[in-house]
Design an enzyme around this catalytic site. Structure first.
Site, PDB file in Angstrom:
ATOM      1  N   ASN A  13       0.875  -1.176   0.000  1.00  0.00           N
ATOM      2  CA  ASN A  13       0.000   0.000   0.000  1.00  0.00           C
ATOM      3  C   ASN A  13       0.908   1.221   0.000  1.00  0.00           C
ATOM      4  O   ASN A  13       1.526   1.540   1.010  1.00  0.00           O
ATOM      5  CB  ASN A  13      -0.880  -0.005   1.262  1.00  0.00           C
ATOM      6  CG  ASN A  13      -1.656   1.295   1.424  1.00  0.00           C
ATOM      7  OD1 ASN A  13      -1.827   2.039   0.459  1.00  0.00           O
ATOM      8  ND2 ASN A  13      -2.119   1.568   2.636  1.00  0.00           N
ATOM      9  N   LYS A  15       0.099   4.311  -0.294  1.00  0.00           N
ATOM     10  CA  LYS A  15      -0.527   5.532   0.244  1.00  0.00           C
ATOM     11  C   LYS A  15      -0.271   6.699  -0.731  1.00  0.00           C
ATOM     12  O   LYS A  15      -0.266   6.463  -1.930  1.00  0.00           O
ATOM     13  CB  LYS A  15       0.018   5.836   1.640  1.00  0.00           C
ATOM     14  CG  LYS A  15       0.035   4.602   2.536  1.00  0.00           C
ATOM     15  CD  LYS A  15       0.283   4.950   3.959  1.00  0.00           C
ATOM     16  CE  LYS A  15       0.537   3.686   4.756  1.00  0.00           C
ATOM     17  NZ  LYS A  15       0.283   3.855   6.167  1.00  0.00           N
ATOM     18  N   HIS A  99      -9.332   1.193   4.604  1.00  0.00           N
ATOM     19  CA  HIS A  99      -8.082   1.413   5.356  1.00  0.00           C
ATOM     20  C   HIS A  99      -8.371   2.395   6.500  1.00  0.00           C
ATOM     21  O   HIS A  99      -9.192   3.311   6.340  1.00  0.00           O
ATOM     22  CB  HIS A  99      -7.018   1.982   4.416  1.00  0.00           C
ATOM     23  CG  HIS A  99      -5.647   1.979   5.016  1.00  0.00           C
ATOM     24  ND1 HIS A  99      -5.248   2.909   5.927  1.00  0.00           N
ATOM     25  CD2 HIS A  99      -4.613   1.126   4.856  1.00  0.00           C
ATOM     26  CE1 HIS A  99      -4.006   2.646   6.298  1.00  0.00           C
ATOM     27  NE2 HIS A  99      -3.590   1.562   5.665  1.00  0.00           N
ATOM     28  N   GLU A 101      -6.821   4.829   7.547  1.00  0.00           N
ATOM     29  CA  GLU A 101      -6.573   6.240   7.215  1.00  0.00           C
ATOM     30  C   GLU A 101      -7.778   6.834   6.479  1.00  0.00           C
ATOM     31  O   GLU A 101      -8.061   8.026   6.607  1.00  0.00           O
ATOM     32  CB  GLU A 101      -5.285   6.358   6.380  1.00  0.00           C
ATOM     33  CG  GLU A 101      -4.054   6.125   7.248  1.00  0.00           C
ATOM     34  CD  GLU A 101      -2.819   5.687   6.491  1.00  0.00           C
ATOM     35  OE1 GLU A 101      -2.792   5.763   5.252  1.00  0.00           O
ATOM     36  OE2 GLU A 101      -1.862   5.239   7.173  1.00  0.00           O
ATOM     37  N   GLU A 170      -5.358  -4.812  10.485  1.00  0.00           N
ATOM     38  CA  GLU A 170      -4.358  -3.768  10.673  1.00  0.00           C
ATOM     39  C   GLU A 170      -4.640  -2.992  11.952  1.00  0.00           C
ATOM     40  O   GLU A 170      -5.445  -2.043  11.941  1.00  0.00           O
ATOM     41  CB  GLU A 170      -4.391  -2.805   9.488  1.00  0.00           C
ATOM     42  CG  GLU A 170      -4.048  -3.434   8.169  1.00  0.00           C
ATOM     43  CD  GLU A 170      -3.403  -2.423   7.231  1.00  0.00           C
ATOM     44  OE1 GLU A 170      -2.310  -2.708   6.753  1.00  0.00           O
ATOM     45  OE2 GLU A 170      -3.967  -1.346   7.025  1.00  0.00           O
ATOM     46  N   GLY A 176       2.415   2.425  10.465  1.00  0.00           N
ATOM     47  CA  GLY A 176       3.354   3.523  10.270  1.00  0.00           C
ATOM     48  C   GLY A 176       4.046   3.975  11.542  1.00  0.00           C
ATOM     49  O   GLY A 176       4.662   5.048  11.571  1.00  0.00           O
ATOM     50  N   SER A 216       3.425  -2.041  10.232  1.00  0.00           N
ATOM     51  CA  SER A 216       4.888  -2.069  10.378  1.00  0.00           C
ATOM     52  C   SER A 216       5.499  -3.436  10.078  1.00  0.00           C
ATOM     53  O   SER A 216       6.495  -3.815  10.684  1.00  0.00           O
ATOM     54  CB  SER A 216       5.288  -1.571  11.771  1.00  0.00           C
ATOM     55  OG  SER A 216       4.838  -0.234  11.955  1.00  0.00           O
TER      56      SER A 216
HETATM   57  C1  PEP Z   1      -0.607   0.274   5.816  1.00  0.00           C
HETATM   58  O1  PEP Z   1      -0.627   1.429   5.447  1.00  0.00           O
HETATM   59  O2  PEP Z   1      -1.525  -0.485   5.470  1.00  0.00           O
HETATM   60  C2  PEP Z   1       0.506  -0.177   6.641  1.00  0.00           C
HETATM   61  C3  PEP Z   1       0.422  -1.352   7.208  1.00  0.00           C
HETATM   62  O3  PEP Z   1       1.552   0.686   6.796  1.00  0.00           O
HETATM   63  P1  PEP Z   1       2.975   0.363   7.487  1.00  0.00           P
HETATM   64  O4  PEP Z   1       3.434  -0.965   6.941  1.00  0.00           O
HETATM   65  O5  PEP Z   1       3.851   1.477   7.066  1.00  0.00           O
HETATM   66  O6  PEP Z   1       2.737   0.293   8.952  1.00  0.00           O
END
Ligand code: PEP
Length: 258
Positions: A13, A15, A99, A101, A170, A176, A216
């Site tokens: 992803n 973003k 997601h 976000e 998630e 992040g 992460s």
């Molecule tokens: C994500 O944006 O779905 C995500 C898991 O980000 P990150 O791996 O940077 O934590």
């Protein structure tokens, strides 16, 4: 992972990162270092303007390109929005839906559900996200919260379409932040998600659906997370922006787990 019953999926992803020119550069680099032979399903979900460059670059590979969002309506007066039919025509195979976000920008479970149904109708693989906040985890309501998101997100998805959905767990506190859920924490929730799918559909469907972990995940912790029986892959943000890191995660997913 359990490769006997379900697909392993490693999905990136991006973003709001990378331009179309940077996309071309990334994809060309990725192609040169991609593991040879058979590997798990790989998807890269990129900003809408990068989709044509990504599709063009990966046309002759098994990497599927996806979008990071879609609109549930087929067409009409929705300035700035993109329909699932447009994504299919542009060459997308996947779309991330719900997601955290986007939920933080106001997307509701009803919106997520409408988008999942529209994606399935168009033939896209929806990667439907769910996850709890740190406050919810500390309050001990993670399981109930996630079960509710899954039930509402999948409402109206028929028995014959459920296996086409990919679910991504998630935890919001791990996205992040560099703070990954432990393999045990991630497994516990993914196992619970599978139990919810079992109740809503059947044991056969629950056994066949791919559930990813995201938050992460990187080239260092991927193997341990993917070794868990109910974690069938990863949704990866930061580490999917660097070809070498992303490939190391794919390699971790290709390792034998038992
Ligand atoms: C994500 O944006 O779905 C995500 C898991 O980000 P990150 O791996 O940077 O934590």
């Amino acid at each position: 992972m359990n490769r006997k019953y379900r697909k392993t999926v490693i999905a990136g992803n991006w973003k709001m990162n990378k331009t179309p020119s940077e996309t071309k550069e990334f994809m060309n680099q990725l192609k040169t270092i991609m593991p040879k032979g058979r590997w798990c399903d790989v998807a890269l979900c990129v900003p809408a303007v990068c989709i044509p460059a990504a599709v063009r670059a990966m046309r002759d590979t098994r990497v599927g390109i996806g979008a990071e969002n879609c609109n549930a309506n087929a067409s009409g007066a929705y300035t700035g929005e993109i329909s699932t039919g447009m994504l299919v025509d542009a060459g997308c195979k996947y779309v991330i839906i719900g997601h955290s976000e986007r939920r933080a920008m106001g997307e509701t479970d009803a919106d997520v559900n409408a988008k999942v149904l529209a994606a399935l109708e168009a033939g896209l693989t929806p990667i439907m996200c769910c996850g709890e906040s740190l406050e919810q985890r500390e309050a001990g309501i993670t399981d109930e919260w996630i079960a509710m998101q899954i039930k509402l997100g999948l409402a109206g998805v028929s028995e014959d379409k459920i296996r086409k959905v990919v679910i991504a767990y998630e935890p919001i506190w791990a996205i992040g932040t560099g703070r990954t859920a432990t393999p045990e924490q991630a497994e516990e929730v993914c196992e619970n998600i599978r139990a919810v799918v079992r109740k809503l559909y059947s044991s056969k469907n629950a056994r066949a659906i791919s559930i990813l972990y995201g938050g992460s995940m990187n080239e260092k912790n991927a193997f341990e997370l993917l070794a868990q029986p109910d974690i069938d892959g990863g949704l990866i943000g930061g580490a999917s922006l660097v070809p070498e890191k992303f490939v190391q995660i794919i390699e971790a997913a290709n390792q034998p787990t038992v």
